[in-house]
Write a protein that holds these residues in place. Structure first.
Motif, PDB file in Angstrom:
ATOM      1  N   TYR A 220      12.458  69.087 -59.227  1.00 37.95           N
ATOM      2  CA  TYR A 220      11.281  69.296 -60.300  1.00 37.95           C
ATOM      3  C   TYR A 220      12.492  70.314 -61.725  1.00 37.95           C
ATOM      4  O   TYR A 220      12.743  69.211 -62.952  1.00 37.95           O
ATOM      5  CB  TYR A 220      10.520  70.975 -60.085  1.00 37.95           C
ATOM      6  CG  TYR A 220      10.102  71.457 -60.834  1.00 37.95           C
ATOM      7  CD1 TYR A 220       9.308  70.847 -62.037  1.00 37.95           C
ATOM      8  CD2 TYR A 220      10.430  72.848 -61.331  1.00 37.95           C
ATOM      9  CE1 TYR A 220       8.741  71.720 -62.999  1.00 37.95           C
ATOM     10  CE2 TYR A 220       9.797  73.757 -62.442  1.00 37.95           C
ATOM     11  CZ  TYR A 220       9.351  72.986 -63.202  1.00 37.95           C
ATOM     12  OH  TYR A 220       8.312  73.695 -64.473  1.00 37.95           O
ATOM     13  N   PRO A 264       9.023  77.233 -59.108  1.00 39.54           N
ATOM     14  CA  PRO A 264       9.277  77.486 -60.201  1.00 39.54           C
ATOM     15  C   PRO A 264       9.671  77.861 -61.316  1.00 39.54           C
ATOM     16  O   PRO A 264      10.037  77.479 -62.422  1.00 39.54           O
ATOM     17  CB  PRO A 264       7.944  76.379 -59.611  1.00 39.54           C
ATOM     18  CG  PRO A 264       7.435  76.284 -58.539  1.00 39.54           C
ATOM     19  CD  PRO A 264       8.467  77.355 -57.559  1.00 39.54           C
ATOM     20  N   VAL A 305       4.355  70.712 -62.512  1.00 42.83           N
ATOM     21  CA  VAL A 305       5.069  71.588 -60.899  1.00 42.83           C
ATOM     22  C   VAL A 305       5.005  71.591 -59.899  1.00 42.83           C
ATOM     23  O   VAL A 305       3.658  71.349 -59.153  1.00 42.83           O
ATOM     24  CB  VAL A 305       4.767  72.810 -61.387  1.00 42.83           C
ATOM     25  CG1 VAL A 305       5.093  74.166 -61.175  1.00 42.83           C
ATOM     26  CG2 VAL A 305       4.609  73.295 -62.872  1.00 42.83           C
ATOM     27  N   PRO A 306       6.028  71.676 -59.091  1.00 39.62           N
ATOM     28  CA  PRO A 306       5.279  70.809 -57.386  1.00 39.62           C
ATOM     29  C   PRO A 306       4.574  72.550 -56.586  1.00 39.62           C
ATOM     30  O   PRO A 306       4.843  73.576 -56.845  1.00 39.62           O
ATOM     31  CB  PRO A 306       7.296  71.365 -57.466  1.00 39.62           C
ATOM     32  CG  PRO A 306       8.266  71.523 -58.083  1.00 39.62           C
ATOM     33  CD  PRO A 306       7.049  71.795 -59.250  1.00 39.62           C
TER      34      PRO A 306
END
Length: 309
Positions: A220, A264, A305-306
């Motif tokens: 990311y 994140p 976003v993971p």
């Protein structure tokens, strides 16, 4: 451990700096990431007060240098003088725990460059001799973004040495009212006492490096950095040094929140102060009214976003 340490430190600083909790947090995160801060705002918004309050709270030696066009590199690094039949080194103001480089862009490029080795390597080399700087070592540089007459724009190589650029802005009305009442008799800075020391700062810096970064968050972070290099209207994107600074700053934010792992939101919060000042926009993009902050906000919004599997 770091969260309790930070809360004690922040409460002490905020006796003198009112209503700037997030900005104080960003400066402390920069310190714990091992980097340096560029404070950019108009005069009178509390940049010097923040630097002095931080130095007093940390128990670090504080030195302030007003950068002017006639300032020489030796005025920062120090000089060798001939004394009693031998040359003796007299250290300059760089040899302090916290250096406030006030109005950095008013000094000539030659003097500005005297900071590069100190900021990157934590040392000064003169006459073939290397002199280590104190640890921790933090540079807080300021510049006024409005008045540019008689200034020298910081080159990209210099900007890239600053982990974060932070803007204080004007306080809210109620915060300004609190400030007036506190300052009515005397400055709270006069009564600030250290609440920590250099050893605890170094220990906190070591703990920050141990904050876990999942592989998906690595992807990311790297996707955001890569996107800055490919974004339309961007001539120069974030460097590999910027990617490293982004990770370390995000790790520091996680530690200040009491976590030993990254999420994140840490990366998203770190992206603006760490990356925006490193992006160089094309003339056409600037003519259209685009800004590095706007480009970066679009990138962060666009990158998926993971999520936890």
């Amino acid at each position: 451990m770091i969260r309790n340490w930070y809360q004690k430190l922040c409460a002490n600083i905020e006796q003198a700096v009112v209503g700037k909790h997030e900005e104080v947090k960003a400066v402390v995160a920069t310190l714990l990431s091992g980097g340096h801060v560029l404070l950019e705002d108009v005069p009178g918004t509390g940049k010097t007060t923040l630097a002095r309050a931080l130095a007093k709270s940390l128990g670090l030696e504080f030195r302030r240098v007003q950068f002017t066009p006639d300032l020489l590199p030796s005025d920062l690094t120090g000089v060798y003088i001939y004394l009693n039949g031998a040359f003796e080194f007299r250290p300059g103001p760089l040899f302090a725990g916290l250096l406030l480089a006030d109005e950095l862009n008013r000094a000539t490029p030659k003097t500005q460059s005297a900071l590069l080795e100190a900021m990157q390597e934590g040392q000064v080399t003169l006459e073939g001799q290397t002199h280590p700087l104190p640890r921790p070592f933090l540079v807080i540089a300021t510049q006024n973004p409005i008045e540019q007459e008689g200034t020298y724009r910081l080159p990209e190589a210099q900007l890239d040495r600053f982990t974060a650029r932070i803007k204080l802005g004007y306080p809210a009305e109620e915060d300004e009212r609190v400030m007036l009442r506190r300052m009515r008799q005397k400055s709270p800075l006069e009564e600030l006492e250290p609440v920590t020391d250099a050893a605890e700062v170094l220990q906190a810096q070591r703990l920050v490096r141990q904050v876990r970064v999942d592989a998906t968050l690595e992807d990311y972070l790297l996707a955001i950095v890569a996107a800055t290099r490919q974004a339309e209207g961007v001539v120069l994107g974030a460097s590999p040094r910027a990617a490293l600074a982004l990770e370390r700053f995000a790790q520091a934010l996680a530690a200040l929140e009491g976590r030993d792992y990254l999420i994140p939101d840490d990366i998203k919060t770190a992206a603006l102060p760490v990356l925006a000042h490193r992006l160089i926009l094309s003339y056409e993009a600037r003519l259209e009214g685009q800004s590095a902050e706007g480009v970066l906000a679009n990138i962060v919004q666009r990158i998926p976003v993971p999520v936890e599997s």
